[in-house]
Design an enzyme around this catalytic site. Structure first.
Site, PDB file in Angstrom:
ATOM      1  N   HIS A  70      39.623  36.558  54.013  1.00  0.00           N
ATOM      2  CA  HIS A  70      39.661  36.942  52.521  1.00  0.00           C
ATOM      3  C   HIS A  70      40.630  38.258  52.297  1.00  0.00           C
ATOM      4  CE1 HIS A  70      38.670  38.522  48.830  1.00  0.00           C
ATOM      5  NE2 HIS A  70      38.060  39.594  48.889  1.00  0.00           N
ATOM      6  N   CYS A  72      33.501  36.839  46.374  1.00  0.00           N
ATOM      7  CA  CYS A  72      34.806  36.475  47.654  1.00  0.00           C
ATOM      8  C   CYS A  72      34.613  35.744  48.346  1.00  0.00           C
ATOM      9  CB  CYS A  72      35.382  37.919  47.962  1.00  0.00           C
ATOM     10  SG  CYS A  72      35.426  39.136  46.852  1.00  0.00           S
ATOM     11  N   ASN A 128      43.759  41.293  45.471  1.00  0.00           N
ATOM     12  CA  ASN A 128      42.563  40.781  45.890  1.00  0.00           C
ATOM     13  C   ASN A 128      42.365  39.781  44.809  1.00  0.00           C
ATOM     14  OD1 ASN A 128      39.685  39.881  46.380  1.00  0.00           O
ATOM     15  ND2 ASN A 128      39.270  42.148  47.115  1.00  0.00           N
TER      16      ASN A 128
END
Ligand code: UT7
Length: 422
Positions: free
Chosen positions: A279, A140, A309
């Site tokens: 993020h 990520c 996500n």
């Protein structure tokens, strides 16, 4: 021989180049974001849809994560197709031709292949005939790593234009019976065009970190991974495994510290930031970022409710969305911060310099871009056949053609054809 000093102050002895006699210092360059774009699949999977798949409910998901829905790639959508579309939108805003791009980096945890890189496929679909291309794996945090690498190539004067993409099709590697992970993730891609300039601004500083001792907290095992030999059978090949609580603790520890560090190194403080783009992992972690940086929650961008996500794509999508909605203005100071598998984490400080831009105007450059995409589509089969022609004698060439035609006839839709990536 000449005494040299490395950045830690220890002396080193190096043999000076016989080729480079007079050092010609290159002028200082700045790496600016001049274009941005995002692409998400149209198929929406809501929390209510998930209730029919696993033992969960909308209330639990919203309270614990903030996610309400996520996008899921259809069969024909791939990491490459989403990345290519996001890059094309970014090129439109930047008004740059694919042939002017020097480097393409795709940050992804879900490449279509281990090799070739997704970036090479994007390069081909764009017709970016002068670009180098590679994928970057930092889970990520990948988009921040990739931006930093590309910006540094620009700052040194090695290259002038780069496309940096974060793209994922996580739905393909989800364990749809694990309610601890499948409620969290979604698919999508975001891209930026970076350009070198003498005008000060753009990417100012970044901090990249890793602690590999935590590799087992978030994994996606592939070829020959030791995880897939675990006796309890808990880890499957090409399926995401996550220790949610462990990652949560790590994320809240690093999110504020890393951005503070990136600011501190250039004598700035969190209160000077106009917007933080973290993020998009979990709304509770996003809120924690505001708390730990002691800034109002409104200054921390969030779209986790709509997209979930999207791993390496999440910061890129949020950045493109914020720029599109003019939440970011020229002169704004932005803080980007990511964390994830590796463990990896990173933060970046960037001064936004792009003037507000409209979506594609049908200019001459727009026309030339469409021409380069079309040429790339025509070039691909021609070059492939030419390569084969060079390798085969006429008889085997005809046999190969017959084999291919009969295979297509028997099995027409095993894999999206090249044109469908466009
Ligand atoms: O991009 C990569 C970075 N990843 C992350 O940042 C993820 C970080 N971690 C998290 O976001 C959170 O840890 C999760 C959202 C994954 C989980 O939230 P949590 O508050 O840590 O929940 P938990 O795992 O401690 O589970 C609490 C309870 C458990 O029940 P018991 O043992 O208390 O009876 C779980 O079985 O909630 C249960 N549970 C669920 N219930 C309904 C776990 N998942 C679900 C679910 N629906 N989907």
């Amino acid at each position: 021989m000449m005494g040299m000093t490395n950045h830690q102050g220890r002396s080193r002895r190096l043999y000076p180049s016989r080729i480079i006699r007079a050092a010609r210092p290159r002028p200082l360059r700045y790496a600016h974001v001049i274009g941005w774009g995002m692409e998400v699949p149209s198929e929406v999977l809501s929390n209510f849809d998930l209730e029919a798949i696993v033992d969960t409910n909308d209330e639990w998901i919203v309270t614990r994560t903030g996610v309400k829905e996520r996008r899921i790639a259809e069969q024909r959508e791939t990491t490459t197709s989403l990345a290519t579309r996001a890059a094309q939108k970014a090129l439109d805003i930047a008004d740059v031709l694919p042939s002017e791009i020097d480097l393409i980096i795709v940050a992804t945890a879900t490449p279509e292949h281990i090799f070739p890189s997704t970036a090479s496929m994007v390069q081909d679909f764009l017709g970016a005939s002068n670009a180098g291309a590679c994928d970057l794996s930092a889970a990520c945090t990948g988009f921040i790593y990739a931006l930093d690498m590309a910006a540094n190539k620009i700052r040194t004067g090695d290259i002038n234009n780069a496309i940096v993409i974060g793209a994922e099709t996580l739905s393909r590697v989800m364990n749809w019976s694990d309610r601890g992970t499948c409620i969290l993730f979604g698919d999508g891609a975001g891209a930026v065009v970076l350009q070198g300039s003498d005008v000060p601004g753009g990417i100012l500083n970044s901090v990249l970190r890793s602690d590999g001792s935590g590799w087992d907290l978030l994994t996606l095992p592939t070829v020959g991974s030791r995880d897939t030999y675990l006796e309890d059978g808990s880890h499957e090949m090409h399926r995401i495994y996550m220790d949610g609580k462990g990652v949560y603790r790590f994320a809240t520890r690093v999110i504020g510290d890393s951005l503070r560090q990136a600011l501190d190194q250039i004598d700035l403080t969190p209160d000077q930031l106009n917007l933080v783009i973290p993020h998009q992992a979990n709304q509770r972690i996003i809120n924690y970022a505001a708390k730990s940086l002691k800034i109002p929650e409104e200054k921390v961008y969030s779209n986790v409710a709509r997209f979930g996500n999207t791993s390496a794509a999440s910061i890129a999508i949020a950045l493109a969305e914020a720029a599109d909605s003019e939440r970011i203005k020229p002169g704004d100071l932005l803080g980007l911060v990511g964390f994830g598998g590796g463990l990896t984490w990173g933060a970046m400080v960037l001064e936004w310099s792009a003037l507000p831009s409209t979506r594609p105007t049908y200019s001459l450059t727009w026309g030339r871009r469409q021409g380069q995409y079309a040429m790339a589509g025509l070039r691909r089969p021609v070059v492939r056949w030419w390569r084969r022609l060079m390798l085969l004698s006429p008889t085997t060439w005809v046999a190969a053609l017959m084999r291919r035609l009969s295979r297509r006839h028997r099995n027409p839709s095993t894999y999206p054809s090249d044109g469908e990536h466009d």
